[in-house]
Design a protein around this motif. Sequence first.
Motif: not given
Length: 140
Positions: A16, A20, A33-35, A37-38
């Motif tokens: 990740t 990113k 945002n983490a979500e 990126l996921l």
Amino acid sequence: MADEEKEETIRPEIPTGRVKKIMKLDKDIKKVNAEALLLISRSTELFLRFLAERSAEVAIEKKRKIVKLEHIRAAVKRHQPTSDFLLDSLPLPPQPSDKQPSDRNHSRNVAEKPIPVGTRRIDDFFSKSANEAPIEINES
């Protein structure tokens, strides 16, 4: 306890951190945002799996064991949504040449390869130029 659900964590196989960095290459993206990126990482994995499976199918149809660029291009052409955005980004297949089969191992002749500035080819060392006088050796 029977009502409790076990949450399964989906972790992408693609790093990740690299995803990113690639996303941040876009000047419009400041934070990721983490979500998001996921989702991007997981979507990329699914797309690559889809492309690999379709390319393998093409290779099998052509009775090949190794997936090559031509198989990937054929798989992309067969799937219209993928073809719309990806086909222009794939490199063109190598053009067939009229050379002898022994010449195909060498993409370019040695004389055609660029040499670094300030160096000479070894061929130049062994060839005589027209203005050089022959070397005389005196045996005494």
